[in-house]
Design a protein around this motif. Sequence first.
Motif, mmCIF file in Angstrom:
data_model
loop_
_atom_site.group_PDB
_atom_site.id
_atom_site.type_symbol
_atom_site.label_atom_id
_atom_site.label_comp_id
_atom_site.label_asym_id
_atom_site.label_seq_id
_atom_site.Cartn_x
_atom_site.Cartn_y
_atom_site.Cartn_z
ATOM 1 N N ARG A 127 4.440 6.945 -1.488
ATOM 2 C CA ARG A 127 5.970 7.408 -2.191
ATOM 3 C C ARG A 127 5.497 8.378 -3.265
ATOM 4 O O ARG A 127 6.532 9.398 -3.369
ATOM 5 C CB ARG A 127 6.164 5.939 -3.224
ATOM 6 N N ALA A 128 4.295 8.524 -3.850
ATOM 7 C CA ALA A 128 3.977 9.433 -4.766
ATOM 8 C C ALA A 128 4.158 10.994 -4.011
ATOM 9 O O ALA A 128 4.433 11.720 -4.563
ATOM 10 C CB ALA A 128 2.755 9.302 -5.662
ATOM 11 N N GLY A 153 2.399 2.898 -2.563
ATOM 12 C CA GLY A 153 2.296 3.697 -3.614
ATOM 13 C C GLY A 153 2.052 5.081 -3.540
ATOM 14 O O GLY A 153 2.460 5.858 -4.168
ATOM 15 N N ARG A 154 0.807 5.274 -2.842
ATOM 16 C CA ARG A 154 0.382 6.543 -2.647
ATOM 17 C C ARG A 154 1.263 7.707 -1.980
ATOM 18 O O ARG A 154 1.505 8.690 -1.978
ATOM 19 C CB ARG A 154 -1.095 6.739 -1.931
ATOM 20 N N HIS A 209 7.540 12.014 -3.240
ATOM 21 C CA HIS A 209 8.404 12.479 -4.421
ATOM 22 C C HIS A 209 7.720 13.899 -4.977
ATOM 23 O O HIS A 209 8.370 14.530 -5.214
ATOM 24 C CB HIS A 209 7.853 11.340 -5.694
ATOM 25 N N ASP A 228 0.827 -1.143 -0.054
ATOM 26 C CA ASP A 228 0.004 -0.191 0.000
ATOM 27 C C ASP A 228 0.856 1.285 0.036
ATOM 28 O O ASP A 228 0.270 2.304 0.228
ATOM 29 C CB ASP A 228 -0.869 0.019 1.321
ATOM 30 N N THR A 249 13.449 14.337 -11.812
ATOM 31 C CA THR A 249 12.912 13.103 -11.255
ATOM 32 C C THR A 249 11.666 12.724 -11.722
ATOM 33 O O THR A 249 11.099 11.441 -11.005
ATOM 34 C CB THR A 249 12.678 13.511 -9.642
ATOM 35 N N GLY A 250 11.191 13.215 -12.831
ATOM 36 C CA GLY A 250 9.872 12.475 -12.979
ATOM 37 C C GLY A 250 8.729 13.184 -12.988
ATOM 38 O O GLY A 250 8.383 13.712 -11.823
ATOM 39 N N TYR A 251 7.850 13.005 -13.933
ATOM 40 C CA TYR A 251 6.378 13.577 -13.816
ATOM 41 C C TYR A 251 5.370 12.526 -13.052
ATOM 42 O O TYR A 251 5.578 11.214 -13.405
ATOM 43 C CB TYR A 251 5.910 13.840 -15.215
ATOM 44 N N VAL A 252 4.719 12.978 -12.153
ATOM 45 C CA VAL A 252 3.544 12.100 -11.542
ATOM 46 C C VAL A 252 2.402 13.059 -11.244
ATOM 47 O O VAL A 252 2.626 14.375 -10.644
ATOM 48 C CB VAL A 252 4.391 11.393 -10.226
ATOM 49 N N ALA A 253 1.216 12.547 -11.381
ATOM 50 C CA ALA A 253 -0.002 13.353 -11.177
ATOM 51 C C ALA A 253 -0.596 12.387 -10.085
ATOM 52 O O ALA A 253 -1.040 11.161 -10.183
ATOM 53 C CB ALA A 253 -0.864 13.344 -12.633
ATOM 54 N N LEU A 254 -0.904 13.026 -8.965
ATOM 55 C CA LEU A 254 -1.559 12.473 -7.910
ATOM 56 C C LEU A 254 -3.099 12.178 -8.376
ATOM 57 O O LEU A 254 -3.620 13.250 -8.784
ATOM 58 C CB LEU A 254 -1.478 13.077 -6.635
ATOM 59 N N PRO A 255 -3.707 11.317 -7.542
ATOM 60 C CA PRO A 255 -5.185 11.088 -7.804
ATOM 61 C C PRO A 255 -6.010 12.485 -7.224
ATOM 62 O O PRO A 255 -5.760 12.812 -6.106
ATOM 63 C CB PRO A 255 -5.679 9.817 -7.322
#
Lengths: 92, 196
Positions: free
Chosen positions: B13-14, B10-11, B17, B8, B77-83
Amino acid sequence: VTELNRTIHEPARLQIVILLSGVKEAGFLYLLHESGLTKGNLASHLAKLEEVGYIEIGKSTGPGTGGTIIRLTPSGARAFKEYKTTVRKLLE
Amino acid sequence: MAQAMGLDEGRRRAILHDNEDGLGEIVLGSVMLLSGVIGITLATRGGFFGGILPMAPFFGLLWALKPLKARIAFPRTGYVALPEPSKRSRAIQMLPFFAIAIATSAFPFLQHRANAFPFGLSLLFTGIFIVGAFQYRMWHLFFPACAALGTAVWIWTLGVGGGGMIWLVFAPVGTALLLSGALRLVLFLRRYPKPA
């Protein structure tokens, strides 16, 4: 005996699915950065997950997104949920 | 080689980050500081603009953060979109504000103190930062938490208050966020140099 989903159970693919389960979408560089996998290794595991329909790989034109966008499909999210339930049952 | 990771995680870590670069704190801190300064300046005037103008910098949040992320953080460090937050979590976020409103109207001694609402808001910020620090193990949030708690003590003991003084809380908390974010951004840029 309950069968584990072998596609997800592989450590590198499990890590990718865990990372994608917490986000709406992510870039290739994010997965590379967070997983510690090599580019080639990550690309091959992503291809495998895409092949079974667990992830979608698309292109983005958004600034700074790095071009490649990856997201978990509803089928992938369902498979991961079932995988977690199975693992927890096995550990009980 | 794959790293050890909880099922669990994933969230979390995001979120870690997404906050590693300190940009969110810089933008939010700047907005709060600016709102506080405008609010305090206009506090004595009141009226329509006195109530509306201090809110204006918050609209900056909508357009300032994403371009900064795209330019500074994503290439490193990369693109990430949170929900998107669920309706339930949005409702939970609003609960403390309702709690303050109910508390100030239910207990007469709070109504007689003009600084009750700014005091409550300072404590609310303290609580939010402490919960965030423990929930996501972002220990740097203790710095703005201390600033908010200090503001609460200052407001209560000195009896600072009056019309529009709610904005008094925003300036020190915003400054603390801004400083904390700036330090984290420097560390982030040192850790992840711009790719060739």
